[in-house]
Motif scaffolding. Structure first.
Motif, short mmCIF file in Angstrom:
data_model
loop_
_atom_site.label_atom_id
_atom_site.label_comp_id
_atom_site.label_asym_id
_atom_site.label_seq_id
_atom_site.Cartn_x
_atom_site.Cartn_y
_atom_site.Cartn_z
N ARG A 130 0.85 -1.19 0.00
CA ARG A 130 0.00 0.00 0.00
C ARG A 130 0.89 1.24 0.00
O ARG A 130 2.06 1.19 0.43
N VAL A 131 0.37 2.33 -0.47
CA VAL A 131 1.15 3.57 -0.59
C VAL A 131 0.26 4.78 -0.30
O VAL A 131 -0.97 4.66 -0.18
N PHE A 132 0.92 5.95 -0.26
CA PHE A 132 0.20 7.20 -0.01
C PHE A 132 0.74 8.26 -0.97
O PHE A 132 1.93 8.59 -0.95
N LEU A 133 -0.14 8.75 -1.84
CA LEU A 133 0.25 9.79 -2.77
C LEU A 133 0.05 11.15 -2.10
O LEU A 133 -1.08 11.53 -1.77
N ASN A 134 1.15 11.86 -1.89
CA ASN A 134 1.09 13.21 -1.36
C ASN A 134 2.42 13.90 -1.58
O ASN A 134 3.39 13.28 -2.05
N SER A 135 2.49 15.15 -1.26
CA SER A 135 3.66 15.97 -1.58
C SER A 135 4.87 15.63 -0.72
O SER A 135 4.76 15.47 0.49
N GLN A 136 6.01 15.58 -1.38
CA GLN A 136 7.28 15.39 -0.68
C GLN A 136 7.95 16.73 -0.37
O GLN A 136 8.93 16.76 0.37
N VAL A 137 7.42 17.80 -0.93
CA VAL A 137 8.03 19.13 -0.77
C VAL A 137 7.21 20.02 0.14
O VAL A 137 7.77 20.77 0.95
N TYR A 138 5.87 19.93 0.06
CA TYR A 138 5.00 20.87 0.76
C TYR A 138 4.32 20.23 1.99
O TYR A 138 3.45 20.85 2.58
N ARG A 139 4.75 19.04 2.36
CA ARG A 139 4.25 18.41 3.58
C ARG A 139 5.39 18.23 4.58
O ARG A 139 6.51 18.72 4.35
N TYR A 140 5.11 17.51 5.65
CA TYR A 140 6.13 17.26 6.67
C TYR A 140 7.36 16.61 6.05
O TYR A 140 7.27 15.64 5.30
N GLY A 141 8.51 17.18 6.37
CA GLY A 141 9.76 16.67 5.84
C GLY A 141 10.21 17.36 4.58
O GLY A 141 11.37 17.21 4.16
N GLY A 142 9.33 18.12 3.93
CA GLY A 142 9.69 18.85 2.72
C GLY A 142 10.19 20.26 3.06
O GLY A 142 9.80 20.84 4.07
N TYR A 143 11.01 20.81 2.19
CA TYR A 143 11.60 22.11 2.48
C TYR A 143 10.59 23.25 2.40
O TYR A 143 10.87 24.37 2.84
N GLN A 144 9.38 23.00 1.87
CA GLN A 144 8.33 24.01 1.83
C GLN A 144 7.16 23.64 2.74
O GLN A 144 6.08 24.23 2.63
N GLY A 145 7.34 22.71 3.64
CA GLY A 145 6.27 22.29 4.52
C GLY A 145 5.72 23.39 5.41
O GLY A 145 4.54 23.40 5.76
N SER A 146 6.57 24.34 5.76
CA SER A 146 6.14 25.41 6.67
C SER A 146 5.09 26.31 6.04
O SER A 146 4.36 27.01 6.76
N LEU A 147 4.96 26.31 4.70
CA LEU A 147 3.96 27.16 4.05
C LEU A 147 2.54 26.80 4.49
O LEU A 147 1.65 27.65 4.51
N ASN A 148 2.33 25.54 4.84
CA ASN A 148 1.01 25.10 5.30
C ASN A 148 1.06 24.58 6.73
O ASN A 148 0.19 23.79 7.14
N GLY A 149 2.05 25.05 7.49
CA GLY A 149 2.13 24.67 8.89
C GLY A 149 2.52 23.23 9.13
O GLY A 149 2.26 22.68 10.20
N MET A 150 3.14 22.59 8.13
CA MET A 150 3.54 21.19 8.27
C MET A 150 5.04 21.11 8.53
O MET A 150 5.82 20.68 7.68
N LEU A 299 -3.60 5.98 -11.83
CA LEU A 299 -3.13 5.29 -10.63
C LEU A 299 -4.26 5.03 -9.65
O LEU A 299 -4.28 3.99 -8.97
N VAL A 300 -5.20 5.95 -9.55
CA VAL A 300 -6.38 5.71 -8.68
C VAL A 300 -7.11 4.46 -9.16
O VAL A 300 -7.49 3.59 -8.35
N SER A 301 -7.30 4.34 -10.47
CA SER A 301 -8.00 3.18 -11.03
C SER A 301 -7.22 1.89 -10.75
O SER A 301 -7.80 0.86 -10.37
N ALA A 302 -5.90 1.93 -10.91
CA ALA A 302 -5.08 0.73 -10.70
C ALA A 302 -5.06 0.33 -9.23
O ALA A 302 -5.07 -0.86 -8.89
N TYR A 303 -5.04 1.31 -8.33
CA TYR A 303 -5.02 1.02 -6.89
C TYR A 303 -6.37 0.45 -6.45
O TYR A 303 -6.43 -0.48 -5.63
N ASP A 304 -7.43 0.99 -6.99
CA ASP A 304 -8.77 0.48 -6.70
C ASP A 304 -8.85 -0.99 -7.09
O ASP A 304 -9.34 -1.83 -6.32
N ALA A 305 -8.34 -1.32 -8.28
CA ALA A 305 -8.35 -2.72 -8.73
C ALA A 305 -7.46 -3.59 -7.84
O ALA A 305 -7.81 -4.73 -7.52
#
Length: 309
Positions: A130-150, A299-305
Motif C-alpha cells: 500500500r502507498v500514499f500519494l502526497n507531496s514530498q516538498v510541501y508536507r512534513y519533511g519537505g523544504y516548503q512544509g512550513s507554508l502550510n504549517g507542516m 493510478l487511482v484506477s489501478a489502486y482500486d483494482a
C-alpha cells in the motif's frame, strides 16, 4: 294390481322431478351468491384475485426437473450480515482508501493540472505494498512544509494516511510543457512505511527497459507508452538496460537516490516519483503531442483494482 303399479310408478316420477328441481335451484343459488361476491370486490383488489388464480393454474415442473428452493429470506427479513454495495474500500491494514480530486493540490503548492483521463485501464499499480500519494516538498519533511504549517520530519504519521492528493504541476524550480508556473510533471508516491530499500516497485505493464541512469529507470511498452521510475536504490536494481520485463515484475526498491548531472547527491525524501508519457491532445482539433501526462486517475484506477483483488 295393475292400477296400483301404475300409480306407484307415477309417484316415483314426480318425486324424481321434484328432486331435480331442488338440485337445480341449489346450483342456481350458489351461482348467484358467487356472482354477487365477485362483483362486490373493490376494483383495486380484482387484479390480485386474477393473479392468484393464474398462479394456482401454473403447471407442475416437468418430469426430472428440480423445483426451485424457496428463498432463504422473505421481504423485510434480509440478512443484516450482508454488507451494502457501497461498503468503503479498505487496504491490507483495514484503512479506508480515499483520494482528493485530480488537480486539488495543497494551498500555495502550485497550479495543478486537471486531467481525469484513465490512460491505461489495464495496468497494475507500480508498487507491491500500500502507498500514499502526497507531496514530498510541501508536507512534513519537505523544504516548503512550513507554508502550510507542516513542520516536522518526513516520518510524521500524518504523511502515511489517506486521502491521496495530486502533486502533478506542483511548483518547483522550473516550468514544464504542461505546467507553466509549476514544474513537477509526475506523481510522488510515498511507500507504506518511512523505511528505504524495503518496498518494491514493479512494472505496470509488459515493457522493455530503455534507459537506466543517475536516479531513474525508464520502461517503454510495445505501443510506445513510457514510464519513468525515480528514486529507486540504483545500486540494487532487479533489471538492466535492454531487459524485457513482465507486468508485475520487480524493478527495484523504493529509496531516496537523487543525483545532479555531475554526480553529486541531492537530498530528498523516501518516495517513488512516477511519470507517464502518452499522446496528449490539448483541445479538439489540435495535433497530438507525445508528452508527460497526469497519471493521477490512472493510478487511482489501478489502486482500486489492486485493493479489490
Amino acid at each position: 294390481m295393475r292400477a296400483g303399479s301404475e300409480t306407484q310408478k307415477g309417484n316415483t316420477t314426480v318425486n324424481l322431478l321434484i328432486g331435480l328441481a331442488i338440485v337445480s335451484l341449489c346450483f342456481l343459488a350458489v351461482w348467484w351468491y358467487e356472482k354477487q361476491a365477485v362483483e362486490s370486490v373493490p376494483p383495486q383488489f380484482a387484479d390480485e384475485l386474477e393473479d392468484e388464480g393464474s398462479a394456482i393454474e401454473e403447471p407442475d415442473a416437468p418430469s426430472g426437473a428440480i423445483p426451485e428452493d424457496p428463498p432463504d429470506t422473505l421481504p423485510g427479513d434480509e440478512d443484516e450480515d450482508i454488507p451494502p454495495t457501497d461498503t468503503p474500500l479498505t487496504d491490507a491494514q483495514g484503512d479506508v482508501f480515499a483520494y482528493l480530486p485530480v488537480g486539488d493540490l495543497l494551498p500555495l503548492s502550485g497550479p495543478g493540472f486537471v486531467d481525469d483521463t484513465v490512460y491505461r485501464p489495464d495496468i497494475v499499480f507500480p508498487t507491491e505494498d500500500r502507498v500514499f500519494l502526497n507531496s514530498q516538498v510541501y508536507r512534513y519533511g519537505g523544504y516548503q512544509g512550513s507554508l502550510n504549517g507542516m513542520e516536522g520530519g518526513q516520518c510524521e504519521i500524518a504523511n502515511y494516511d489517506y486521502p491521496w492528493q495530486d502533486t502533478f504541476c506542483e511548483k518547483r524550480s522550473r516550468n514544464q510543457d504542461l505546467c507553466p508556473g509549476g514544474g513537477h510533471e509526475g506523481l510522488d508516491i510515498r511507500p507504506a512505511s518511512c523505511t528505504k530499500n524495503v518496498h518494491w516497485a514493479v512494472a505496470v505493464e509488459d515493457a522493455r527497459v530503455i534507459d537506466v541512469r543517475r536516479h531513474w529507470v525508464t520502461l517503454q511498452t510495445a505501443d510506445g507508452t513510457i514510464y519513468n521510475y525515480l528514486h529507486l536504490n540504483m545500486g540494487a536494481l532487479e533489471v538492466a538496460l535492454g531487459d524485457d520485463v513482465a507486468q508485475g515484475q520487480r524493478i527495484g526498491v523504493i529509496s531516496n537516490d537523487f543525483y545532479n548531472s555531475d554526480g553529486s547527491s541531492v537530498a530528498t525524501t523516501i518516495h517513488l516519483h512516477f511519470e507517464m508519457y502518452e499522446n496528449y491532445v490539448a483541445s479538439d482539433g489540435a495535433d497530438p503531442l507525445f508528452t508527460k501526462v497526469n497519471p493521477y486517475m490512472t493510478l487511482v484506477s489501478a489502486y482500486d483494482a489492486k485493493l479489490r483483488e
